[in-house]
Design an enzyme around this catalytic site. Structure first.
Site, PDB file in Angstrom:
ATOM      1  N   SER A   1       0.847  -1.181   0.000  1.00 58.80           N
ATOM      2  CA  SER A   1       0.000   0.000   0.000  1.00 58.80           C
ATOM      3  C   SER A   1       0.890   1.240   0.000  1.00 58.80           C
ATOM      4  CB  SER A   1      -0.909   0.010   1.227  1.00 58.80           C
ATOM      5  OG  SER A   1      -0.136   0.220   2.408  1.00 58.80           O
TER       6      SER A   1
ATOM      7  N   ASN B   1      -8.106  -3.320  -9.082  1.00 57.88           N
ATOM      8  CA  ASN B   1      -8.720  -2.060  -8.650  1.00 57.88           C
ATOM      9  C   ASN B   1     -10.235  -2.186  -8.540  1.00 57.88           C
ATOM     10  OD1 ASN B   1      -6.291  -0.709  -8.469  1.00 57.88           O
ATOM     11  ND2 ASN B   1      -6.495   0.356 -10.429  1.00 57.88           N
TER      12      ASN B   1
ATOM     13  N   GLY C   1      -9.483  -4.820   4.123  1.00 56.63           N
ATOM     14  CA  GLY C   1      -9.496  -5.868   3.115  1.00 56.63           C
ATOM     15  C   GLY C   1      -9.454  -5.394   1.680  1.00 56.63           C
ATOM     16  N   ALA C   2      -9.474  -4.069   1.458  1.00 57.83           N
ATOM     17  CA  ALA C   2      -9.468  -3.575   0.076  1.00 57.83           C
ATOM     18  C   ALA C   2      -8.205  -4.004  -0.668  1.00 57.83           C
ATOM     19  CB  ALA C   2      -9.601  -2.055   0.069  1.00 57.83           C
ATOM     20  N   GLY C   3      -7.054  -3.889   0.009  1.00 57.54           N
ATOM     21  CA  GLY C   3      -5.803  -4.311  -0.619  1.00 57.54           C
ATOM     22  C   GLY C   3      -5.749  -5.805  -0.860  1.00 57.54           C
ATOM     23  N   ASP C   4      -6.374  -6.572   0.029  1.00 59.06           N
ATOM     24  CA  ASP C   4      -6.428  -8.029  -0.150  1.00 59.06           C
ATOM     25  C   ASP C   4      -7.276  -8.388  -1.367  1.00 59.06           C
ATOM     26  OD1 ASP C   4      -5.044  -8.144   2.314  1.00 59.06           O
ATOM     27  OD2 ASP C   4      -6.945  -8.099   3.397  1.00 59.06           O
TER      28      ASP C   4
END
Length: 356
Positions: free
Chosen positions: A190, A267, A240-243
């Site tokens: 990130s 994305n 959890g967005a990055g996961d």
């Protein structure tokens, strides 16, 4: 400790291996518990893979207090508790969903050992520890049994305050993992984690993708840099967005998409995740639309590119902007169940949601 058999399941196609512990996640906003849900990068990535029909095997450890039913049973460690995180948000602080958050690991389950991994091969692996459970020797074993490994840098650089468990970071060079970088497929970080590594140095050892929320993500390789556009989303919970991004990215790349196209897919799933509280739900109709667009894009690339060119990270493939528009149309059709103005607090118990 109870462990599953290392023999592959019947007719298992050996696609993906996900390594990282399931967790109990508490989201606390302005001193009030908003939700308790199944957490851990492995749970978010599993949800993305389920939606995209990617066959996978998870290796996760939990304690005897594990409160959720999951598609694949974790390793239950006797006389232990499940890794637990508390994410504290302050509405008075304007942030991007990360700088206004304090994350604390209040319970840690046992680490995942090389001996916990299966003895058969996979097309690709996902090293996605969240609580320090992925050890250097475990990642090295993953590299040996997977054709490619996608690594979330949080697996490598997270450390935890000895008193209250606040998540902190150490420089990647001091993590004990640095020597393995030339052997991994992609390293994801990130924007908040990237300062703990020298991106210009690391990109010479392995490709790097840095996510930056509403700014999209940036792909770095040895000699090139590409910015990938975001998808608009109303943020309710950044957990959890990055996961989800990494799950979508890995699924797209290993399915045959060009690297920039795979990052677009990442994305998209990241934007769908931040729009919901806790573990996301992806509508079946939307998932089918996504799979259809991915399949059409793969066929388009096969007709227009030389073999192997799709794996290049050095330039945008022809038709990338059109693919972005098509995915954006799908994104706009996704009707969210939670209103942005007043998110409904929910609790997820045994895999089911209920209102608090």
């Amino acid at each position: 400790m109870v462990t599953d058999s290392k023999d592959p399941p019947p007719n298992f196609p050996h696609r993906a291996l996900i390594v990282g512990n399931f967790c109990h996640d508490f989201l606390i906003r302005d001193a009030h518990v908003v939700t308790e849900s199944l957490g851990g990068a492995a749970s978010f990535i599993s949800t993305v893979f389920d939606g995209l029909s990617v066959p996978y095997l998870t290796v996760s450890k939990v304690g005897e207090d594990f409160a959720y039913s999951t598609k694949q049973s974790p390793i239950v460690v006797a006389n232990s508790k499940t890794t637990t995180f508390r994410a504290f948000f302050d509405s008075s602080i304007a942030g991007d969903g990360h700088r206004d958050r304090i994350l604390k690991r209040v319970v840690a389950c046992a680490p995942i050992l090389p001996s916990d991994l299966p003895d058969f091969r996979f097309d690709f692996g996902m090293a996605v520890g969240v609580g320090g459970e992925v050890l250097p020797e475990t990642l090295e074993r993953m590299i040996e049994i997977c054709d490619a490994v996608f690594v979330d840098v949080q697996s490598l650089i997270r450390v935890f305050d000895e008193i209250d468990g606040t998540v902190e970071h150490v420089n990647l060079k001091e993590s004990g993992f640095f020597h393995l970088l030339p052997r991994i497929g992609f390293l994801k970080a990130s924007a908040e984690e990237a300062p703990f590594m020298d991106v210009d140095e690391v990109r010479k050892l392995c490709p790097v993708v840095v996510t930056n929320g509403k700014e999209g993500c940036t792909l770095y390789s040895n000699g090139s840099q590409l910015q990938i556009a975001p998808f608009t989303a109303t943020q309710l919970d950044p957990t959890g967005a990055g996961d989800s991004f990494l799950g979508g990215f890995a699924a797209g790349f290993t399915a045959g998409l060009a690297v920039p196209d795979a990052a677009l897919l990442g994305n998209l799933f990241g934007s769908l995740t931040v729009s919901q509280i806790g573990l996301p739900h992806f509508e079946s109709r939307i998932l089918q639309r996504i799979k259809d667009e991915v399949e059409r894009r793969k066929l388009q690339l096969m007709d227009s590119c030389d073999p192997g060119e799709n794996k290049s990270i050095h330039r945008m493939p022809e038709g990338h902007e059109q693919f972005q528009k098509l995915l954006g149309t799908v994104r706009s059709e996704c009707q969210l169940n939670l209103p942005a103005s007043s998110p409904i607090a929910m609790e997820q118990v045994n895999g089911q949601h209920k209102l608090l």
